[in-house]
Every structure is written in C-alpha cells, then in structure tokens.
Design a protein around this motif. Structure first.
Motif, PDB file in Angstrom:
ATOM      1  N   TYR A  54       0.817  -1.222   0.000  1.00 43.66           N
ATOM      2  CA  TYR A  54       0.000   0.000   0.000  1.00 43.66           C
ATOM      3  C   TYR A  54       0.845   1.264   0.000  1.00 43.66           C
ATOM      4  CZ  TYR A  54      -3.410  -3.507   1.372  1.00 43.66           C
ATOM      5  OH  TYR A  54      -4.184  -4.635   1.428  1.00 43.66           O
ATOM      6  N   ASN A  55       2.140   1.137   0.256  1.00 43.00           N
ATOM      7  CA  ASN A  55       3.029   2.296   0.326  1.00 43.00           C
ATOM      8  C   ASN A  55       4.056   2.325  -0.790  1.00 43.00           C
ATOM      9  OD1 ASN A  55       2.973   1.750   3.847  1.00 43.00           O
ATOM     10  ND2 ASN A  55       1.835   3.313   2.751  1.00 43.00           N
ATOM     11  N   VAL A  56       3.804   1.564  -1.850  1.00 40.60           N
ATOM     12  CA  VAL A  56       4.708   1.558  -2.994  1.00 40.60           C
ATOM     13  C   VAL A  56       4.221   2.581  -4.007  1.00 40.60           C
ATOM     14  CG1 VAL A  56       5.621   0.218  -4.912  1.00 40.60           C
ATOM     15  CG2 VAL A  56       5.352  -0.850  -2.670  1.00 40.60           C
ATOM     16  N   GLY A  57       5.040   3.613  -4.248  1.00 40.26           N
ATOM     17  CA  GLY A  57       4.713   4.632  -5.228  1.00 40.26           C
ATOM     18  C   GLY A  57       5.739   4.662  -6.341  1.00 40.26           C
ATOM     19  N   VAL A  58       5.642   5.650  -7.193  1.00 40.94           N
ATOM     20  CA  VAL A  58       6.600   5.807  -8.286  1.00 40.94           C
ATOM     21  C   VAL A  58       7.997   6.020  -7.708  1.00 40.94           C
ATOM     22  CG1 VAL A  58       7.251   7.218 -10.258  1.00 40.94           C
ATOM     23  CG2 VAL A  58       4.832   6.757  -9.810  1.00 40.94           C
ATOM     24  N   GLY A  59       8.942   5.190  -8.128  1.00 35.46           N
ATOM     25  CA  GLY A  59      10.325   5.319  -7.670  1.00 35.46           C
ATOM     26  C   GLY A  59      10.639   4.621  -6.361  1.00 35.46           C
ATOM     27  N   THR A  60       9.644   3.986  -5.743  1.00 39.05           N
ATOM     28  CA  THR A  60       9.900   3.278  -4.493  1.00 39.05           C
ATOM     29  C   THR A  60      10.670   1.988  -4.763  1.00 39.05           C
ATOM     30  OG1 THR A  60       7.860   4.131  -3.511  1.00 39.05           O
ATOM     31  CG2 THR A  60       8.871   2.231  -2.446  1.00 39.05           C
ATOM     32  N   ALA A  61      11.811   1.828  -4.102  1.00 38.80           N
ATOM     33  CA  ALA A  61      12.616   0.612  -4.252  1.00 38.80           C
ATOM     34  C   ALA A  61      12.356  -0.310  -3.078  1.00 38.80           C
ATOM     35  CB  ALA A  61      14.099   0.963  -4.327  1.00 38.80           C
ATOM     36  N   GLY A  62      11.912  -1.533  -3.383  1.00 40.69           N
ATOM     37  CA  GLY A  62      11.659  -2.505  -2.335  1.00 40.69           C
ATOM     38  C   GLY A  62      12.899  -3.300  -1.991  1.00 40.69           C
ATOM     39  N   PRO A  63      12.776  -4.202  -0.994  1.00 40.78           N
ATOM     40  CA  PRO A  63      13.917  -5.005  -0.553  1.00 40.78           C
ATOM     41  C   PRO A  63      14.128  -6.208  -1.463  1.00 40.78           C
ATOM     42  CG  PRO A  63      12.006  -5.481   0.799  1.00 40.78           C
ATOM     43  CD  PRO A  63      11.577  -4.424  -0.167  1.00 40.78           C
ATOM     44  N   GLY A  64      15.049  -6.088  -2.425  1.00 39.28           N
ATOM     45  CA  GLY A  64      15.248  -7.157  -3.386  1.00 39.28           C
ATOM     46  C   GLY A  64      16.654  -7.715  -3.460  1.00 39.28           C
ATOM     47  N   ASP A  65      17.665  -6.855  -3.291  1.00 38.22           N
ATOM     48  CA  ASP A  65      19.048  -7.269  -3.527  1.00 38.22           C
ATOM     49  C   ASP A  65      19.753  -7.617  -2.221  1.00 38.22           C
ATOM     50  OD1 ASP A  65      21.609  -7.743  -4.375  1.00 38.22           O
ATOM     51  OD2 ASP A  65      21.839  -5.867  -5.480  1.00 38.22           O
ATOM     52  N   PHE A  66      19.868  -8.908  -1.972  1.00 39.50           N
ATOM     53  CA  PHE A  66      20.658  -9.449  -0.861  1.00 39.50           C
ATOM     54  C   PHE A  66      21.589 -10.509  -1.449  1.00 39.50           C
ATOM     55  CE2 PHE A  66      16.724  -7.773   0.696  1.00 39.50           C
ATOM     56  CZ  PHE A  66      17.065  -7.098   1.859  1.00 39.50           C
ATOM     57  N   SER A  67      22.144 -10.182  -2.592  1.00 35.17           N
ATOM     58  CA  SER A  67      22.826 -11.165  -3.448  1.00 35.17           C
ATOM     59  C   SER A  67      24.156 -11.653  -2.912  1.00 35.17           C
ATOM     60  CB  SER A  67      23.018 -10.581  -4.850  1.00 35.17           C
ATOM     61  OG  SER A  67      23.736  -9.354  -4.797  1.00 35.17           O
ATOM     62  N   GLN A  68      24.734 -10.981  -1.906  1.00 32.53           N
ATOM     63  CA  GLN A  68      25.995 -11.448  -1.322  1.00 32.53           C
ATOM     64  C   GLN A  68      25.809 -12.203  -0.016  1.00 32.53           C
ATOM     65  OE1 GLN A  68      28.890 -11.065  -3.072  1.00 32.53           O
ATOM     66  NE2 GLN A  68      27.526 -10.183  -4.613  1.00 32.53           N
ATOM     67  N   LEU A  69      24.601 -12.265   0.483  1.00 34.88           N
ATOM     68  CA  LEU A  69      24.339 -12.895   1.776  1.00 34.88           C
ATOM     69  C   LEU A  69      24.591 -14.397   1.703  1.00 34.88           C
ATOM     70  CD1 LEU A  69      23.277 -12.491   4.680  1.00 34.88           C
ATOM     71  CD2 LEU A  69      20.965 -12.879   3.778  1.00 34.88           C
ATOM     72  N   LYS A  70      25.424 -14.910   2.626  1.00 39.31           N
ATOM     73  CA  LYS A  70      25.782 -16.336   2.636  1.00 39.31           C
ATOM     74  C   LYS A  70      25.192 -17.099   3.817  1.00 39.31           C
ATOM     75  CE  LYS A  70      30.136 -16.024   0.049  1.00 39.31           C
ATOM     76  NZ  LYS A  70      31.587 -16.345   0.045  1.00 39.31           N
ATOM     77  N   SER A  71      25.067 -16.450   4.970  1.00 38.13           N
ATOM     78  CA  SER A  71      24.605 -17.207   6.135  1.00 38.13           C
ATOM     79  C   SER A  71      23.817 -16.329   7.086  1.00 38.13           C
ATOM     80  CB  SER A  71      25.788 -17.832   6.879  1.00 38.13           C
ATOM     81  OG  SER A  71      26.622 -16.835   7.438  1.00 38.13           O
ATOM     82  N   VAL A  72      22.784 -16.942   7.681  1.00 39.87           N
ATOM     83  CA  VAL A  72      21.987 -16.321   8.734  1.00 39.87           C
ATOM     84  C   VAL A  72      21.881 -17.334   9.862  1.00 39.87           C
ATOM     85  CG1 VAL A  72      19.771 -15.312   9.366  1.00 39.87           C
ATOM     86  CG2 VAL A  72      20.696 -14.936   7.066  1.00 39.87           C
ATOM     87  N   GLY A  73      22.286 -16.933  11.069  1.00 42.10           N
ATOM     88  CA  GLY A  73      22.346 -17.874  12.179  1.00 42.10           C
ATOM     89  C   GLY A  73      21.000 -18.308  12.716  1.00 42.10           C
ATOM     90  N   GLY A  74      19.989 -17.449  12.583  1.00 40.55           N
ATOM     91  CA  GLY A  74      18.655 -17.759  13.084  1.00 40.55           C
ATOM     92  C   GLY A  74      17.653 -17.881  11.955  1.00 40.55           C
ATOM     93  N   GLN A  75      16.440 -17.422  12.197  1.00 40.91           N
ATOM     94  CA  GLN A  75      15.387 -17.510  11.199  1.00 40.91           C
ATOM     95  C   GLN A  75      15.521 -16.409  10.149  1.00 40.91           C
ATOM     96  OE1 GLN A  75      11.496 -16.927  12.898  1.00 40.91           O
ATOM     97  NE2 GLN A  75      11.893 -14.789  13.386  1.00 40.91           N
ATOM     98  N   VAL A  76      14.867 -16.617   9.012  1.00 41.25           N
ATOM     99  CA  VAL A  76      14.796 -15.621   7.951  1.00 41.25           C
ATOM    100  C   VAL A  76      13.337 -15.416   7.586  1.00 41.25           C
ATOM    101  CG1 VAL A  76      15.305 -15.135   5.524  1.00 41.25           C
ATOM    102  CG2 VAL A  76      17.077 -16.084   6.985  1.00 41.25           C
ATOM    103  N   SER A  77      12.916 -14.149   7.521  1.00 40.39           N
ATOM    104  CA  SER A  77      11.544 -13.826   7.132  1.00 40.39           C
ATOM    105  C   SER A  77      11.535 -12.642   6.181  1.00 40.39           C
ATOM    106  CB  SER A  77      10.691 -13.476   8.363  1.00 40.39           C
ATOM    107  OG  SER A  77      10.556 -14.567   9.229  1.00 40.39           O
ATOM    108  N   PHE A  78      10.926 -12.826   5.026  1.00 38.62           N
ATOM    109  CA  PHE A  78      10.591 -11.731   4.112  1.00 38.62           C
ATOM    110  C   PHE A  78       9.077 -11.807   3.913  1.00 38.62           C
ATOM    111  CE2 PHE A  78      15.074 -12.148   3.234  1.00 38.62           C
ATOM    112  CZ  PHE A  78      15.491 -10.860   2.920  1.00 38.62           C
ATOM    113  N   GLN A  79       8.344 -10.850   4.466  1.00 36.17           N
ATOM    114  CA  GLN A  79       6.899 -10.946   4.492  1.00 36.17           C
ATOM    115  C   GLN A  79       6.244  -9.602   4.214  1.00 36.17           C
ATOM    116  OE1 GLN A  79       5.437 -12.947   8.142  1.00 36.17           O
ATOM    117  NE2 GLN A  79       7.586 -13.318   8.660  1.00 36.17           N
TER     118      GLN A  79
END
Length: 231
Positions: A137-162
């Motif tokens: 509901y808050n995405v407008g013209v030019g709004t960049a969302g969370p997309g590029d995590f291309s170097q991430l190799k490890s997360v010690g706990g949980q991962v959530s993209f929601q």
C-alpha cells in the motif's frame, strides 16, 4: 554533538530542528546508536560511519525523510529499523553493510531502499526479518523494495521476508545456510525468488501467497528440519 567516552554508553546528539547537529566526522561508535521518537527529525546523515560496536536502532520518527549510513560495514549488535511512518517514503541507505553479529529487524516502515536492499551484506549472526517495509500500500513511483541481498551467505537464526512490495526479484543467490525456519510470503510484487545456493535450513521452509511469483530456484537444497513447527 556529544559523544561519550564510555564504550558501554549510547552515542547521542543534540537535534537542531530537522537535522542532527553535525555528525559527519563520526567513524566508529563504541556502544549503541539510537535515533528514536522524534516529531521533527528529517535527516540522519552519517557519511563516514564505518562501524557500530553495539546496536543500531532507528524507530518511531514521524517526519524522517532520509537515513544515510552509506559507509557502514559492521554492526556488532542488532540492526533494528521499525515503525518509521512519515507521510511519504523515506530513503534508507545501508548498501555497504557487510556483517551484523546480532539480529536484523526491519519492519513497519514507509521506506525506499537505496541500492534496492543490502547488496553487500554477507553474514547475519542472529535472525533476519524484513516485513511491511514497504507494504504494497506504500509503494509509489520510484519506491525501491527489498530485493538485492545477493551477497548474503549465512543467517544464524530464522529468515523472514513478508508483506513487502516494490521488488520484483528477491535475490538471495549466495545464501547457503539458515539456522532456523525460513518464511517468504505475501510479497506482492515478487516475480522471481533466487535461492540457488541454499543448502541447509534448520527449520521449515515456507514459501506461499506470493501472488505473482513465476520462478523459484532451489537447486542446491539438501537439508530441512521439518520437525521444527515454529510457525
């Protein structure tokens, strides 16, 4: 500005109207860095900040327009950005961030991501949650969302993209290990999900209700702990 000599203390500044009094010289914070509960602050600019040895918290700033920490590479505690809801999207710049020893919690923000996410992030020691930042509901013209995590190799706990919008591709192409459950759901604009290096998930892997998802790569996955029912 005031900077404590006590390594266990939180760094704080005097705020002059809408901008922090000159903090451009700061390179390392020995304790925590907190910017919270301001009705006037619009700009947080820390162009030379490289390391925070404690937590970074940005929360509940009603008029925030820019949070720029473009040189920050290391956080020794948690990174928390939440409940920042100005009238228009604010810019969040943490594109140089490489390592977070604690948790990454970014939720409930009307935000546009400079660099399209965290393109340099390699490791998160704790869990990682990105939620409603921004919501569809808050995405407008030019709004960049969370997309590029291309170097991430490890997360010690949980991962959530929601419940995020603004990014057509969630790129986690180098992510190999997730210590607990992994949730990716209700991301309104996500057409592609890249998880081709993912080998180990220490809990369930839940991918659902991404309305326009057309491609998903899980070619390296070998281990899921399906007995962990922590929904």
């Amino acid at each position: 500005p005031y900077a404590s000599a006590d390594p266990d203390d939180t760094l704080s500044w005097v705020c002059d109207g809408s901008t922090l009094v000159d903090a451009s010289f700061i390179e390392v914070v020995q304790g925590d860095l907190t910017v919270s509960s301001s009705d006037a602050l619009q700009v947080v600019s820390l162009p030379k900040l490289r390391e925070v040895k404690g937590d970074v918290t940005i929360t509940s700033n009603k008029l925030i327009a820019q949070v720029s920490m473009a040189a920050l590479t290391d956080v020794g505690g948690d990174l928390s950005v939440h409940s920042n809801y100005p009238d228009t999207s604010f810019e969040l710049d943490v594109r140089a961030l490489v390592n977070v020893l604690g948790d990454v919690d970014i939720y409930n923000n009307r935000v546009s991501w400079v660099g399209g996410g965290m393109p340099a992030l390699v490791a998160v020691g704790g869990g990682m949650e990105v939620m409603f930042s921004p919501s569809k509901y808050n995405v407008g013209v030019g709004t960049a969302g969370p997309g590029d995590f291309s170097q991430l190799k490890s997360v010690g706990g949980q991962v959530s993209f929601q419940y995020c919008g603004g990014a057509t591709l969630l790129n986690l192409m180098r992510l190999e290990t997730v210590g607990s459950i992994m949730r990716i759901h209700h991301n309104s604009d996500m057409e592609g999900l890249e998880l081709s290096s993912l080998d180990y998930v220490g809990g369930q892997l839940l991918i659902h209700d991404n309305a326009v998802l057309a491609s998903l790569s899980l070619s390296s996955l070998e281990w899921l702990n399906i007995k962990e029912y922590n929904w």
